[in-house]
Design a protein around this motif. Sequence first.
Motif, PDB file in Angstrom:
ATOM      1  N   TRP A  89      26.609 -40.689 -21.899  1.00 57.51           N
ATOM      2  CA  TRP A  89      25.425 -40.268 -21.167  1.00 57.51           C
ATOM      3  C   TRP A  89      24.153 -40.750 -21.849  1.00 57.51           C
ATOM      4  CZ3 TRP A  89      22.297 -37.277 -24.198  1.00 57.51           C
ATOM      5  CH2 TRP A  89      22.911 -36.556 -25.236  1.00 57.51           C
ATOM      6  N   SER A  90      23.110 -40.857 -21.035  1.00 56.35           N
ATOM      7  CA  SER A  90      21.779 -41.203 -21.522  1.00 56.35           C
ATOM      8  C   SER A  90      20.782 -40.388 -20.716  1.00 56.35           C
ATOM      9  CB  SER A  90      21.515 -42.705 -21.343  1.00 56.35           C
ATOM     10  OG  SER A  90      20.174 -43.019 -21.700  1.00 56.35           O
ATOM     11  N   PHE A  91      20.018 -39.522 -21.384  1.00 57.11           N
ATOM     12  CA  PHE A  91      19.052 -38.642 -20.737  1.00 57.11           C
ATOM     13  C   PHE A  91      17.671 -38.870 -21.358  1.00 57.11           C
ATOM     14  CE2 PHE A  91      22.662 -35.247 -20.477  1.00 57.11           C
ATOM     15  CZ  PHE A  91      23.266 -35.962 -19.456  1.00 57.11           C
ATOM     16  N   ARG A  92      16.632 -38.618 -20.581  1.00 57.88           N
ATOM     17  CA  ARG A  92      15.286 -38.660 -21.145  1.00 57.88           C
ATOM     18  C   ARG A  92      14.402 -37.652 -20.429  1.00 57.88           C
ATOM     19  NH1 ARG A  92      13.024 -44.600 -20.037  1.00 57.88           N
ATOM     20  NH2 ARG A  92      11.277 -43.732 -21.222  1.00 57.88           N
ATOM     21  N   ALA A  93      13.529 -37.019 -21.197  1.00 59.60           N
ATOM     22  CA  ALA A  93      12.553 -36.069 -20.655  1.00 59.60           C
ATOM     23  C   ALA A  93      11.241 -36.799 -20.438  1.00 59.60           C
ATOM     24  CB  ALA A  93      12.361 -34.907 -21.625  1.00 59.60           C
ATOM     25  N   GLY A  94      10.723 -36.737 -19.202  1.00 58.37           N
ATOM     26  CA  GLY A  94       9.448 -37.391 -18.914  1.00 58.37           C
ATOM     27  C   GLY A  94       9.458 -38.845 -19.319  1.00 58.37           C
ATOM     28  N   ASP A  95       8.473 -39.232 -20.117  1.00 59.72           N
ATOM     29  CA  ASP A  95       8.375 -40.613 -20.593  1.00 59.72           C
ATOM     30  C   ASP A  95       8.850 -40.765 -22.032  1.00 59.72           C
ATOM     31  OD1 ASP A  95       7.268 -41.576 -18.184  1.00 59.72           O
ATOM     32  OD2 ASP A  95       5.278 -40.841 -18.781  1.00 59.72           O
ATOM     33  N   ALA A  96       9.561 -39.769 -22.542  1.00 54.70           N
ATOM     34  CA  ALA A  96      10.062 -39.824 -23.910  1.00 54.70           C
ATOM     35  C   ALA A  96      11.182 -40.850 -24.023  1.00 54.70           C
ATOM     36  CB  ALA A  96      10.566 -38.448 -24.336  1.00 54.70           C
ATOM     37  N   ALA A  97      11.512 -41.217 -25.248  1.00 55.46           N
ATOM     38  CA  ALA A  97      12.620 -42.143 -25.486  1.00 55.46           C
ATOM     39  C   ALA A  97      13.928 -41.479 -25.055  1.00 55.46           C
ATOM     40  CB  ALA A  97      12.672 -42.528 -26.961  1.00 55.46           C
ATOM     41  N   PRO A  98      14.871 -42.243 -24.541  1.00 53.93           N
ATOM     42  CA  PRO A  98      16.138 -41.646 -24.119  1.00 53.93           C
ATOM     43  C   PRO A  98      16.973 -41.171 -25.297  1.00 53.93           C
ATOM     44  CG  PRO A  98      16.215 -44.040 -23.897  1.00 53.93           C
ATOM     45  CD  PRO A  98      14.804 -43.691 -24.244  1.00 53.93           C
ATOM     46  N   VAL A  99      17.754 -40.140 -25.059  1.00 49.54           N
ATOM     47  CA  VAL A  99      18.749 -39.691 -26.030  1.00 49.54           C
ATOM     48  C   VAL A  99      20.116 -39.996 -25.438  1.00 49.54           C
ATOM     49  CG1 VAL A  99      17.321 -37.926 -27.103  1.00 49.54           C
ATOM     50  CG2 VAL A  99      18.634 -37.353 -25.062  1.00 49.54           C
ATOM     51  N   LYS A 100      21.053 -40.368 -26.295  1.00 52.68           N
ATOM     52  CA  LYS A 100      22.353 -40.814 -25.820  1.00 52.68           C
ATOM     53  C   LYS A 100      23.472 -40.100 -26.563  1.00 52.68           C
ATOM     54  CE  LYS A 100      20.529 -45.407 -24.725  1.00 52.68           C
ATOM     55  NZ  LYS A 100      20.690 -46.876 -24.903  1.00 52.68           N
ATOM     56  N   GLY A 101      24.631 -40.039 -25.914  1.00 53.57           N
ATOM     57  CA  GLY A 101      25.774 -39.412 -26.546  1.00 53.57           C
ATOM     58  C   GLY A 101      27.004 -39.535 -25.678  1.00 53.57           C
ATOM     59  N   SER A 102      28.039 -38.818 -26.050  1.00 51.82           N
ATOM     60  CA  SER A 102      29.276 -38.804 -25.268  1.00 51.82           C
ATOM     61  C   SER A 102      29.834 -37.390 -25.263  1.00 51.82           C
ATOM     62  CB  SER A 102      30.297 -39.781 -25.851  1.00 51.82           C
ATOM     63  OG  SER A 102      30.678 -39.381 -27.158  1.00 51.82           O
TER      64      SER A 102
END
Length: 413
Positions: free
Chosen positions: A47-60
């Motif tokens: 998965w790859s998620f991001r809040a607003g215009d922040a940098a994305p966070v990724k994981g599994s």
Amino acid sequence: MNILVLNVGSSSLKFQLMDTDAERMKENTDRRLARGQIERIGGEAVWSFRAGDAAPVKGSAPLKDHRAAVEYLLAWIVADDSDVEIHSLAEIGAAGHRVVHGGEHFVHSVAIDDAVMRGIEETIELAPLHNPANLKGVQAVKAVLGPAVPQVAVFDTAFHHTLPERAFLYAIPYSLYRRHRVRRYGFHGTSHRYVAYRWRQITGTPREAQKIITLHLGNGCSACAIRGGESIDTSMGFTPLEGLVMGTRSGDLDPALLDYIAEKEGLNLAGVETLLNKQSGLLGISGLTNDMRELLAEAEEHDDRRAWLAIEIFCYRVRKYIGSYLAAMGGADAICFAGGIGENAPAVRAMICEEMEWAGIKLDPAANHACNGVEARISAEGAKPEVWVIPTDEELLIARDTFRVINGLETRY
């Protein structure tokens, strides 16, 4: 209102969380609170998620089905460390779903109830790879957020319900349309509708005076002739295989090829369909990749003949459709590029518009070169039709349709 927008595939899920309402729509101040995607659902999903215009966070995470995926992304949204501006699931007021196929029945976005679910199920044979997954998304949201949260279906095909018979019927026995609804349906409707709406907004053109050609060019590609704000012709047909050359799809071809290829290659009909949908297009011609960015780099750096050939055929097919739609509408006021290629590949736009000065189409080379993923007019001063790049925003339109449907407002843009 905070609206969860979902685009669900067989093993994937893309989402956005939008804040919109009547006032925000009027002022174009809708806010994108979060976005992301989950892939490989059914196993160890990534998965790859991001809040607003922040940098994305990724994981599994191990996610066995779509319900687990929806639970996971919603848990992230309301987590304290996600930085999303909501802290409770109760702050999500509705969900909007991209549904690929609405057949002839669904000609507008609709609130989802049991009857709508049955209607979507009835169109599964028209979109067997997409509609079942779209239904899973609806069921997952209902299970996680509860039945009281309204959900809305926004159909890819709905915008094209205005096609006249001369455009949507094939020259095959009419009985096949009467019995089996074999016809042109068209796809990418939400994208074409957004670009048409946005062009009117930018230029101040009244809806009834609009006459434009929209080009959604990405891994999937389609062209649309729009007059008076309505689709009057489009390149995709009964399925998304027809029309332009795409990343892995062939687009238009002689239907007699199916039997010929099957016999020569020892394939059954399903094998030929897989070849045309997944092994053709840019990938099939180049033998390298379906990614236009990689093809352009290979062509420029190594002068690869087949990379150039794939790009040339891609652009030539688009140019032919522009010419046919200019003929169908008696001219146009604008050509609008959208989609990943349309928005970010100046070289492709330039090649498409080459040798089109006979029709008044002439680019400003500097404006075209400078335009990457932003909204801009790229045609030469005074040239008609104008040429525009208008980044599509299907998720915004889905969120707005969702708000409008649940509040009894018209969804016609």
